[in-house]
Motif scaffolding. Structure first.
Motif, PDB file in Angstrom:
ATOM      1  N   ALA A  33       0.136  38.411  -4.985  1.00  0.00           N
ATOM      2  CA  ALA A  33      -0.011  37.474  -5.912  1.00  0.00           C
ATOM      3  C   ALA A  33      -1.264  37.587  -7.125  1.00  0.00           C
ATOM      4  O   ALA A  33      -2.224  37.095  -8.088  1.00  0.00           O
ATOM      5  N   LEU A  34      -2.648  38.230  -6.125  1.00  0.00           N
ATOM      6  CA  LEU A  34      -4.009  39.062  -7.178  1.00  0.00           C
ATOM      7  C   LEU A  34      -3.702  39.785  -8.159  1.00  0.00           C
ATOM      8  O   LEU A  34      -5.003  39.977  -8.063  1.00  0.00           O
ATOM      9  N   GLY A  35      -2.484  41.222  -7.579  1.00  0.00           N
ATOM     10  CA  GLY A  35      -2.651  41.862  -8.417  1.00  0.00           C
ATOM     11  C   GLY A  35      -3.319  43.136  -7.752  1.00  0.00           C
ATOM     12  O   GLY A  35      -3.476  43.641  -8.251  1.00  0.00           O
ATOM     13  N   GLY A  36      -3.538  43.078  -6.874  1.00  0.00           N
ATOM     14  CA  GLY A  36      -4.547  44.004  -5.808  1.00  0.00           C
ATOM     15  C   GLY A  36      -6.076  43.585  -5.633  1.00  0.00           C
ATOM     16  O   GLY A  36      -6.693  44.316  -5.084  1.00  0.00           O
ATOM     17  N   ARG A  37      -5.921  42.153  -6.282  1.00  0.00           N
ATOM     18  CA  ARG A  37      -8.059  42.372  -6.768  1.00  0.00           C
ATOM     19  C   ARG A  37      -8.506  40.915  -6.409  1.00  0.00           C
ATOM     20  O   ARG A  37      -7.801  39.869  -6.597  1.00  0.00           O
ATOM     21  N   GLY A  38      -9.315  40.877  -5.384  1.00  0.00           N
ATOM     22  CA  GLY A  38      -9.905  38.620  -5.536  1.00  0.00           C
ATOM     23  C   GLY A  38     -10.465  39.081  -4.502  1.00  0.00           C
ATOM     24  O   GLY A  38     -10.818  40.124  -3.107  1.00  0.00           O
ATOM     25  N   LYS A  39     -11.234  37.285  -3.821  1.00  0.00           N
ATOM     26  CA  LYS A  39     -12.124  37.443  -3.373  1.00  0.00           C
ATOM     27  C   LYS A  39     -11.550  35.978  -2.615  1.00  0.00           C
ATOM     28  O   LYS A  39     -11.255  35.448  -3.249  1.00  0.00           O
ATOM     29  N   VAL A  40     -10.929  36.662  -1.217  1.00  0.00           N
ATOM     30  CA  VAL A  40      -9.816  35.708  -0.087  1.00  0.00           C
ATOM     31  C   VAL A  40     -11.007  34.795   1.052  1.00  0.00           C
ATOM     32  O   VAL A  40     -11.576  35.480   1.774  1.00  0.00           O
ATOM     33  N   ALA A  41      -9.819  34.022   0.932  1.00  0.00           N
ATOM     34  CA  ALA A  41     -10.472  32.661   1.805  1.00  0.00           C
ATOM     35  C   ALA A  41      -9.277  32.794   2.672  1.00  0.00           C
ATOM     36  O   ALA A  41      -8.189  33.078   2.564  1.00  0.00           O
ATOM     37  N   PHE A  42      -9.887  32.425   4.544  1.00  0.00           N
ATOM     38  CA  PHE A  42      -8.334  32.640   5.511  1.00  0.00           C
ATOM     39  C   PHE A  42      -8.904  31.730   6.702  1.00  0.00           C
ATOM     40  O   PHE A  42      -9.756  30.963   7.279  1.00  0.00           O
ATOM     41  N   ILE A  45     -13.732  31.792  -5.266  1.00  0.00           N
ATOM     42  CA  ILE A  45     -12.215  32.640  -4.564  1.00  0.00           C
ATOM     43  C   ILE A  45     -10.913  32.306  -5.337  1.00  0.00           C
ATOM     44  O   ILE A  45     -10.675  31.094  -5.586  1.00  0.00           O
ATOM     45  N   THR A  46      -9.691  33.241  -5.421  1.00  0.00           N
ATOM     46  CA  THR A  46      -9.024  33.767  -5.986  1.00  0.00           C
ATOM     47  C   THR A  46      -7.574  33.455  -4.882  1.00  0.00           C
ATOM     48  O   THR A  46      -6.354  33.337  -5.528  1.00  0.00           O
ATOM     49  N   GLY A  47      -7.511  33.118  -4.453  1.00  0.00           N
ATOM     50  CA  GLY A  47      -6.881  33.139  -2.821  1.00  0.00           C
ATOM     51  C   GLY A  47      -7.228  32.624  -1.654  1.00  0.00           C
ATOM     52  O   GLY A  47      -8.031  33.022  -0.921  1.00  0.00           O
ATOM     53  N   VAL A  48      -6.691  32.312  -1.035  1.00  0.00           N
ATOM     54  CA  VAL A  48      -6.255  31.761   0.639  1.00  0.00           C
ATOM     55  C   VAL A  48      -4.796  32.169   0.813  1.00  0.00           C
ATOM     56  O   VAL A  48      -3.995  32.385   0.824  1.00  0.00           O
ATOM     57  N   PHE A  49      -5.277  32.418   2.034  1.00  0.00           N
ATOM     58  CA  PHE A  49      -4.385  32.656   2.957  1.00  0.00           C
ATOM     59  C   PHE A  49      -4.284  31.374   4.272  1.00  0.00           C
ATOM     60  O   PHE A  49      -6.025  31.365   5.651  1.00  0.00           O
ATOM     61  N   ALA A  50      -3.814  30.653   5.058  1.00  0.00           N
ATOM     62  CA  ALA A  50      -4.034  29.215   5.538  1.00  0.00           C
ATOM     63  C   ALA A  50      -2.396  30.244   6.837  1.00  0.00           C
ATOM     64  O   ALA A  50      -1.589  30.137   5.645  1.00  0.00           O
ATOM     65  N   ALA A  51      -3.104  30.224   7.680  1.00  0.00           N
ATOM     66  CA  ALA A  51      -2.167  30.184   9.233  1.00  0.00           C
ATOM     67  C   ALA A  51      -1.335  29.218   9.354  1.00  0.00           C
ATOM     68  O   ALA A  51      -0.239  29.770  10.634  1.00  0.00           O
ATOM     69  N   ASN A  52      -0.815  28.193   8.961  1.00  0.00           N
ATOM     70  CA  ASN A  52       0.146  26.774   8.735  1.00  0.00           C
ATOM     71  C   ASN A  52       0.111  26.684   7.591  1.00  0.00           C
ATOM     72  O   ASN A  52      -0.726  26.107   6.742  1.00  0.00           O
ATOM     73  N   ASP A  53       1.782  25.425   7.168  1.00  0.00           N
ATOM     74  CA  ASP A  53       1.697  24.781   5.852  1.00  0.00           C
ATOM     75  C   ASP A  53       0.491  23.332   5.797  1.00  0.00           C
ATOM     76  O   ASP A  53       0.241  23.727   4.776  1.00  0.00           O
ATOM     77  N   GLU A  54       0.709  22.796   6.586  1.00  0.00           N
ATOM     78  CA  GLU A  54      -0.271  21.665   7.005  1.00  0.00           C
ATOM     79  C   GLU A  54      -2.076  22.388   6.880  1.00  0.00           C
ATOM     80  O   GLU A  54      -2.468  21.865   5.305  1.00  0.00           O
ATOM     81  N   MET A  55      -2.434  23.235   6.969  1.00  0.00           N
ATOM     82  CA  MET A  55      -3.143  23.602   6.463  1.00  0.00           C
ATOM     83  C   MET A  55      -3.933  24.619   5.043  1.00  0.00           C
ATOM     84  O   MET A  55      -4.678  23.690   4.475  1.00  0.00           O
ATOM     85  N   ALA A  56      -3.021  24.588   4.593  1.00  0.00           N
ATOM     86  CA  ALA A  56      -2.122  25.264   3.389  1.00  0.00           C
ATOM     87  C   ALA A  56      -2.113  24.184   2.074  1.00  0.00           C
ATOM     88  O   ALA A  56      -3.386  23.532   1.065  1.00  0.00           O
ATOM     89  N   LEU A  57      -1.367  22.982   2.939  1.00  0.00           N
ATOM     90  CA  LEU A  57      -1.810  21.773   2.104  1.00  0.00           C
ATOM     91  C   LEU A  57      -2.916  20.839   1.655  1.00  0.00           C
ATOM     92  O   LEU A  57      -3.172  20.340   0.932  1.00  0.00           O
ATOM     93  N   VAL A 101      -5.775  29.217  -8.188  1.00  0.00           N
ATOM     94  CA  VAL A 101      -5.991  29.658  -6.284  1.00  0.00           C
ATOM     95  C   VAL A 101      -5.230  30.433  -5.687  1.00  0.00           C
ATOM     96  O   VAL A 101      -3.981  29.084  -6.168  1.00  0.00           O
ATOM     97  N   LYS A 102      -4.825  31.971  -5.813  1.00  0.00           N
ATOM     98  CA  LYS A 102      -2.769  31.438  -5.532  1.00  0.00           C
ATOM     99  C   LYS A 102      -3.104  31.452  -3.247  1.00  0.00           C
ATOM    100  O   LYS A 102      -4.250  31.530  -2.802  1.00  0.00           O
ATOM    101  N   ILE A 103      -2.022  30.333  -3.116  1.00  0.00           N
ATOM    102  CA  ILE A 103      -2.227  30.217  -1.627  1.00  0.00           C
ATOM    103  C   ILE A 103      -0.971  30.468  -1.554  1.00  0.00           C
ATOM    104  O   ILE A 103      -0.032  30.197  -1.174  1.00  0.00           O
ATOM    105  N   VAL A 104      -0.821  31.318   0.414  1.00  0.00           N
ATOM    106  CA  VAL A 104      -0.240  31.877   1.259  1.00  0.00           C
ATOM    107  C   VAL A 104      -0.105  30.860   2.699  1.00  0.00           C
ATOM    108  O   VAL A 104      -1.165  30.846   2.771  1.00  0.00           O
ATOM    109  N   ALA A 105       0.687  30.815   2.926  1.00  0.00           N
ATOM    110  CA  ALA A 105       0.890  30.077   4.162  1.00  0.00           C
ATOM    111  C   ALA A 105       1.731  30.275   4.624  1.00  0.00           C
ATOM    112  O   ALA A 105       1.941  31.274   4.884  1.00  0.00           O
ATOM    113  N   PHE A 106       1.651  29.924   6.192  1.00  0.00           N
ATOM    114  CA  PHE A 106       3.118  30.417   7.644  1.00  0.00           C
ATOM    115  C   PHE A 106       3.720  29.276   8.081  1.00  0.00           C
ATOM    116  O   PHE A 106       3.564  28.334   8.226  1.00  0.00           O
ATOM    117  N   ASP A 107       4.776  29.274   8.556  1.00  0.00           N
ATOM    118  CA  ASP A 107       5.543  27.977   8.971  1.00  0.00           C
ATOM    119  C   ASP A 107       6.647  27.499   8.371  1.00  0.00           C
ATOM    120  O   ASP A 107       8.332  27.312   9.094  1.00  0.00           O
TER     121      ASP A 107
END
Length: 299
Positions: free
Chosen positions: A143-152, A208-220, A231-237
């Protein structure tokens, strides 16, 4: 001969637990870490449906994220003379005393979604969290085209699910040298904490241009804080709320677990344990990446 063997194995799984009757009126116990999360509600529903289909009575409890309550709940299960117990640990270390209660009562234990770092557990039924973390990294990088600053946004410290998702994400994101993880912090799989942690991260990293959250609730929760930022956000659940957020564009993707299937499998393997079968250490349930293109299939 092979088909006959399969038939006999299937019949054994449907056999009532009278062969290991301990004299109580409850067959199985399921100690969930919390029911204040759609994912764990899905596990409850899957377990209850499978127990009902087998004609078994199941006691499902909510620890409200308190490991002490899980000890008390396991004591309740053993007093009810359950034939097997399933635990979804609040914390993989803090769950050891709860498992010990069942071990001393000679009640077989299955763990679900998260492992236990001690005691005797027959098997751990869990999603393939490491693979899911890798899928999340690949989706975010794409989603970021292979470049960016990400938060986890990490999950609850001390849980195997949080560790495994982090392991998969870290190994996956390292293959993209143009992406830098500039911030990481636990938000305990919690919606409100996801909002707060994201706010703290933005104060230090406005770019920040991207976020990975380890579950949907945190992502939302993070999405609420980010508002209309690109900001692109990818979640889990893959919870219903998470899938809807992917479909409407709030989230870029989510790695979907199958909570009802996890609940079903936990009951299946608890029955096997009650019958004294030798079980594998881990049973992995596959995960699937949900994007806007296939989100309708998961609703």
């Amino acid at each position: 001969m092979r088909s006959r063997a399969y038939a006999l194995a299937a019949a054994a799984l449907l056999t009532p637990l009278t062969g290991c009757d301990r004299g109580g009126d409850t067959d199985l116990g399921l100690a969930l870490s919390t029911m204040n999360n759609p994912f764990f509600v899905g596990i409850k529903e899957g377990a209850r449906a499978e127990a009902r289909a087998r004609g078994l009575k199941i006691n499902i409890t909510d620890a409200q994220n308190d490991p002490v309550q899980q000890v008390n709940q396991m004591e309740t299960f053993t007093s009810q003379n359950v034939k097997a117990a399933v635990i979804n640990p609040v914390d993989s270390d803090a769950a050891v005393p709860a498992v010990g209660v069942a071990n001393r009562a000679k009640v077989p234990v299955i763990s679900i979604d998260r492992g236990v770092n001690g005691g005797t557990v027959g098997s751990t039924i869990a999603s393939d969290n490491v693979e899911g973390g890798r899928q999340a990294a690949k989706a975010l990088a794409g989603a970021l085209g292979g470049r960016g600053k990400v938060a986890f946004l990490e999950g609850r410290p001390g849980t195997s699910a949080a560790r495994e998702r982090a392991k998969g994400f870290e190994s996956g994101i390292r293959t993209y040298p143009g992406i830098e993880v500039v911030a990481r912090q636990p938000a305990d799989f919690d919606h409100t904490k996801g909002m707060d942690v994201m706010a703290n991260m933005l104060q230090a990293h406005r770019d920040i241009t991207g976020v990975f959250a380890a579950n949907d609730e945190m992502a939302l929760g993070a999405a609420k804080t980010l508002g209309h930022r690109n900001v692109k956000i990818v979640a889990f659940d893959g919870t219903p709320d998470g899938v809807r957020a992917v479909r409407d564009g709030t989230l870029t993707a989510t790695v979907a677990q199958q909570p009802r299937l996890l609940g079903k499998r936990a009951v299946e393997w608890a029955v096997r344990a009650a019958h004294g079968e030798r079980l594998p250490d881990r049973v992995k349930v596959p995960v699937v990446l949900v994007t806007r293109g296939n989100a309708a299939d998961f609703e």
